[in-house]
Design a protein around this motif. Structure first.
Motif, short mmCIF file in Angstrom:
data_model
loop_
_atom_site.label_atom_id
_atom_site.label_comp_id
_atom_site.label_asym_id
_atom_site.label_seq_id
_atom_site.Cartn_x
_atom_site.Cartn_y
_atom_site.Cartn_z
N UNK A 30 0.83 -1.21 0.00
CA UNK A 30 0.00 0.00 0.00
C UNK A 30 0.86 1.26 0.00
N UNK A 31 1.91 1.26 0.84
CA UNK A 31 2.77 2.44 0.94
C UNK A 31 3.48 2.73 -0.37
N UNK A 32 4.00 1.69 -1.03
CA UNK A 32 4.77 1.89 -2.26
C UNK A 32 3.86 2.34 -3.41
N UNK A 33 2.67 1.77 -3.50
CA UNK A 33 1.80 2.12 -4.64
C UNK A 33 1.31 3.57 -4.56
N UNK A 34 1.38 4.17 -3.37
CA UNK A 34 0.97 5.57 -3.25
C UNK A 34 2.09 6.54 -3.59
N UNK A 35 3.30 6.04 -3.75
CA UNK A 35 4.44 6.91 -4.03
C UNK A 35 4.52 7.25 -5.51
N UNK A 36 5.09 8.42 -5.84
CA UNK A 36 5.41 8.68 -7.25
C UNK A 36 6.40 7.62 -7.74
N UNK A 37 6.33 7.23 -9.02
CA UNK A 37 7.21 6.16 -9.53
C UNK A 37 8.69 6.41 -9.23
N UNK A 38 9.12 7.66 -9.30
CA UNK A 38 10.53 7.94 -9.06
C UNK A 38 10.92 7.71 -7.61
N UNK A 39 9.94 7.71 -6.71
CA UNK A 39 10.21 7.55 -5.28
C UNK A 39 10.15 6.10 -4.83
N UNK A 40 9.52 5.23 -5.61
CA UNK A 40 9.29 3.86 -5.18
C UNK A 40 10.58 3.11 -4.82
N UNK A 388 22.07 15.68 0.88
CA UNK A 388 22.39 14.91 -0.32
C UNK A 388 21.33 14.90 -1.40
N UNK A 389 20.04 15.08 -1.05
CA UNK A 389 19.00 14.86 -2.06
C UNK A 389 17.72 15.54 -1.61
N UNK A 390 16.79 15.70 -2.54
CA UNK A 390 15.43 16.13 -2.22
C UNK A 390 14.46 15.08 -2.74
N UNK A 391 13.32 14.94 -2.04
CA UNK A 391 12.34 13.94 -2.42
C UNK A 391 11.03 14.60 -2.82
N UNK A 392 10.22 13.83 -3.53
CA UNK A 392 8.88 14.30 -3.88
C UNK A 392 8.09 14.58 -2.61
N UNK A 393 7.18 15.57 -2.64
CA UNK A 393 6.37 15.86 -1.45
C UNK A 393 5.57 14.64 -1.01
N UNK A 394 5.43 14.49 0.31
CA UNK A 394 4.67 13.38 0.87
C UNK A 394 3.57 13.95 1.76
N UNK A 395 2.34 14.04 1.24
CA UNK A 395 1.24 14.58 2.05
C UNK A 395 1.08 13.83 3.36
N UNK A 396 0.80 14.58 4.42
CA UNK A 396 0.58 13.96 5.71
C UNK A 396 1.83 13.72 6.53
#
Length: 458
Positions: A30-40, A388-396
């Motif tokens: 469930x957690x992975x499928x909610x992520x943007x593909x680049x974040x998985x 080192x890096x930035x990630x896609x926003x994660x609501x909540x």
């Protein structure tokens, strides 16, 4: 010149079956499928290591095939719910092939550098858990021996403790003439289908219900909000990494002085800094728990880790006392972290619809130090802070903090919503954790702890 030649291990006569996904498989899926593909790929569980003096390729391939036979999770696929809304299901394949990415180093290639590049390449790819087995293997060969190995697994197959068990088993299989290795391999381990059978049993249902009752009790007690509200994030989430050799030494001194685990010390400091920066006296943390309290799961190569809700009412008091209370509260948190998270989500949704105020669950702490092999270390003795890096926003999410181990230091990796915790606040948070522990080690570690107990797992 490097040459690439993929190989395949033919696997057959393994165990087969299908059934409902385990709580751990379902939660990570469930957690992975909610992520943007680049974040998985961030959820992949990985390790890589040089092999010195090296292994013959046939020996390692044979060990990998035996590893597939030993652990069903390595040849298990997850089938998503159908159109009728059925549950996620696991399918254990009795046969198939595992691809091995083999790179042969040329005369001018350093196997370690080539292995690092291969590992980065394999780790950066997501898994299709419905169509693929959840494991990738990369090998670097030089002078007719394997000099470097990379293992990349989907988090739906293993957690950090499962990866540690997997590495130990693979090592023993490569050196199976050792009596110690044979003893290691005799340890029982529950397969994912067997775990799912327990979870759907009467005993499993009782444990699930009891754990969820404890979580819901804490949700009603904790503050509904720690930090000021922010709109849905749109900016990337910065990632800061504080590497501290001094913290590695100090956390051991404080733990010994108060007779608690080092994990409790870091959790206490995280709770204290959360409360300070939020301007409150209490802290609520979603703690990623490597839950192996059930004996049959102690050596399981699977994904068992869950979420525990940790609530500390007075997190801003004298730090030594906060450490001791954190230790006591953490044991209860860890013991009640094994439950059906889908069922809990349904209960939370119902309570929210009824207007029941529930505790803030946007701050996450994950201590991975004993679960994954130590990361490479630059070797200097100074505290350093990098971005080192930035990630896609994660609501909540307000922040997620990981404790990582290297040979000579502890690293704290923090990802945060910049609208709630901008970079200066992240710096204060990380340096504040270090300062709390170092100060306690210098001024308070000589005082005996007032409470003893069994240290919870990190």
């Amino acid at each position: 010149m490097t040459t690439r030649h993929p190989l395949e291990i033919a696997f057959s006569s393994g165990r087969a079956g299908s059934g409902p996904a385990t709580w751990g498989q379902q939660a990570i899926w469930d957690a992975v499928r909610r992520l943007p593909p680049a974040d998985a790929p961030r959820y992949n569980i990985t390790t890589a290591a040089p092999l010195d003096p090296g292994l013959p390729l046939p020996v390692l391939l044979a060990a990998l095939e035996r590893l597939l036979h030993r652990h069903d999770s390595l040849h298990t696929r997850l089938l998503p719910p159908d159109d009728d809304g059925g549950p996620l299901r696991q399918v254990v394949d009795p046969e198939g092939t595992l691809g091995i990415d083999v790179r042969t180093a040329g005369e001018r290639d350093a196997p370690a550098e080539l292995g690092a590049r291969l590992h980065e390449e394999l780790a950066a790819q997501p898994f299709d858990t419905a169509a693929q087995w959840p494991i990738r293997v990369g090998l670097v060969v030089a002078d007719d021996l394997v000099r470097h190995i990379s293992l990349v697994l989907s988090h739906t197959a293993v957690d950090g403790s499962g990866m540690s068990r997997l590495v130990a088993d693979l090592t023993a299989l490569c050196l199976d003439s050792s009596p110690q290795a044979s003893a290691e391999l005799r340890r029982p381990s529950q397969q994912p289908l067997e775990e799912a059978g327990f979870q759907t049993s009467e005993r499993g249902a009782r444990r699930d219900a009891a754990a969820r009752r404890q979580v819901l009790r804490k949700l009603r007690q904790g503050p509904p909000r720690l930090f000021p509200p922010a709109s849905d994030p749109s900016a990337p989430f910065p990632n800061a990494v504080l590497r501290s050799p001094a913290l590695a030494r100090a956390v051991e001194r404080v733990a010994a002085a108060h007779r608690v685990s080092t994990g409790s010390v870091l959790l206490a400091a995280t709770a204290a800094m959360t409360a300070r920066l939020a301007g409150t006296t209490e802290a609520v943390l979603n703690v990623v728990v490597n839950n192996r309290f059930l004996p049959e799961l102690a050596d399981a190569v699977s994904v068992v880790a869950g979420d525990g809700l940790f609530h500390l009412p007075d997190a801003t008091g004298e730090f030594g006392e906060v450490v001791r209370r954190t230790h006591a509260a953490a044991i209860g948190t860890y013991r009640h972290a094994y439950f059906d998270r889908l069922a809990l989500a349904t209960e939370i949704e119902r309570l929210t619809a009824e207007g029941v105020p529930l505790a803030d669950r946007s701050c996450v702490f994950n201590d991975t130090r004993d679960l994954l092999p130590a990361a490479p270390d630059p070797g200097n003795d100074r505290t350093t802070l990098s971005w080192p890096v930035e990630f896609e926003p994660r609501p909540g999410l307000t922040y997620a903090l990981d404790a990582l181990q290297s040979p000579e230091a502890i690293s704290l990796a923090m990802t945060a919503n910049p609208a709630v915790l901008p970079r200066p606040a992240m710096e204060r948070f990380l340096y504040g954790i270090e300062e709390l522990v170092l100060t306690e080690a210098d001024t308070g570690a000589g005082k005996p702890g007032t409470e003893a107990g069994v240290a919870p797992p990190r």
